[in-house]
Design an enzyme around this catalytic site. Sequence first.
Site, PDB file in Angstrom:
ATOM      1  N   THR A 150      -1.753 -12.003   7.062  1.00  0.00           N
ATOM      2  CA  THR A 150      -1.346 -13.315   6.520  1.00  0.00           C
ATOM      3  C   THR A 150      -1.157 -14.258   7.708  1.00  0.00           C
ATOM      4  OG1 THR A 150       0.933 -12.495   6.372  1.00  0.00           O
ATOM      5  CG2 THR A 150      -0.372 -12.503   4.350  1.00  0.00           C
ATOM      6  N   LYS A 169       0.204  -4.785   8.997  1.00  0.00           N
ATOM      7  CA  LYS A 169       0.318  -6.231   9.128  1.00  0.00           C
ATOM      8  C   LYS A 169       1.786  -6.591   9.073  1.00  0.00           C
ATOM      9  CE  LYS A 169       0.828  -9.094   6.394  1.00  0.00           C
ATOM     10  NZ  LYS A 169       2.051  -9.916   6.050  1.00  0.00           N
ATOM     11  N   THR A 210       7.296  -9.485   6.099  1.00  0.00           N
ATOM     12  CA  THR A 210       6.496  -8.835   5.069  1.00  0.00           C
ATOM     13  C   THR A 210       5.624  -7.844   5.806  1.00  0.00           C
ATOM     14  OG1 THR A 210       6.564 -10.781   3.713  1.00  0.00           O
ATOM     15  CG2 THR A 210       4.867  -9.198   3.186  1.00  0.00           C
ATOM     16  N   GLU A 258       5.955 -14.511  14.100  1.00  0.00           N
ATOM     17  CA  GLU A 258       5.455 -15.868  13.867  1.00  0.00           C
ATOM     18  C   GLU A 258       5.893 -16.822  14.979  1.00  0.00           C
ATOM     19  OE1 GLU A 258       5.013 -15.774   9.017  1.00  0.00           O
ATOM     20  OE2 GLU A 258       6.899 -16.472   9.882  1.00  0.00           O
ATOM     21  N   SER A 286       1.938 -24.571   1.766  1.00  0.00           N
ATOM     22  CA  SER A 286       0.986 -25.669   1.727  1.00  0.00           C
ATOM     23  C   SER A 286      -0.120 -25.519   2.763  1.00  0.00           C
ATOM     24  CB  SER A 286       1.696 -26.995   1.947  1.00  0.00           C
ATOM     25  OG  SER A 286       2.476 -26.946   3.132  1.00  0.00           O
TER      26      SER A 286
END
Length: 407
Positions: free
Chosen positions: A153, A179, A190, A276, A407
């Site tokens: 992702t 992942k 996640t 991230e 988004s």
Amino acid sequence: MKKIEGGITAAKGFQAAGGAAGIKKQGVKDMALVYSEVPCVAAGTFTTNIVKAAPVKWDQEIVYNHPTAQAIVCNSGIANACTGEEGYGYCRKTAEAASAALSIPEDSVLVASTGVIGKQIPIDKIAAGVEMLKPQLAATREAAATAAQAIMTTDTEPKEVAVQIEIGGKTVTIGSMCKGSGMIHPNMCTMLSFVATDANISKEMLQKALSEVVPDTYNMVSVDGDTSTNDTVLLLANGLAGNPEITEENEDYKIFKEALFEVNKTQAMHIAGDGEGATALFEVTIQGAESKEQAVTLAKSVITSSLTKAAIFGHDANWGRILCAMGYSGAKFDPENVDLYFESAAGKLQIITKGVAVDYSEEEATKILSEPKVTATADIHMGEATATAWGCDLTYDYVKINADYRS
């Protein structure tokens, strides 16, 4: 034990495929299929979040209540979490599609999803994706890499590892893909991890091995303190290595468990380092604890401290934040008996002794903290126990990624 080039197809009898099923933007890989040529015994660990995604509930039923598994279907882009009975029904429909395509029992199909919470998966695209991927199944290195890409992702890179060991005169291989980049605070992120081995081992001992290594690997990772609804580790063993079956805690079991630990530790570090927006893997080791529980509590408190993570991003040896995080962890220790060191490829430097700063060079500290992997080691001089946790720095990009995620 030796590390080898490979991923989920490294072990004998395993095939994989990955491709674009249309769940994400056009042409983006978003679906993977893993298949064993023969039935496997399966083990699993899952999120401790009370809010569990439909695939977690489906896989728990298969792993805990069925003798074998033979395939894994994973989609990225939509998590199939908080989707009620309809979402669980789509797990069944996914299994039905794989059962028909692969000519295997429906209850031998494991499913996994990752992505946005609250949306129903497009089951027609998932079913069509299974049909698309079936003829692409292969045992090649390329097939493994493609599957690893398809489950990503916000990951910036696929995460794969494989090792080989010898058991009973036979070569046994363990391969993995996983992942995870955000919503990472496993308590089994996640986080999805799939591990495949050709070891001949009983279902009971396979589950025991996995349950014993997860606490010191995946459960010692935190990117942002959020425990996902979808955390899943699945381990399949098809026995094709031909070693004598491992049915008890003997030397063969010990060798297998050590290799499994190495695979999962490597993947845990891959996840933390690819957090991230991260620019650095942040490793924290607590030494000299009076118990493993105390060491774990202290290490995890430091890697989840937002102020400490921000200091690592700024290459700032702000050791007070580390001592502070240890202090509010709930674990008892004497802050005036703590030695703290920073270490990286650029060197090692003691920062405090007996809870007080030493006369260190800020310039040297900044150089050490500027490396892509940074370790903080705290010795609390209370005993012999130790624990290591992995996290990452907290950057501007973490906020940007998660502000724009839907988004």
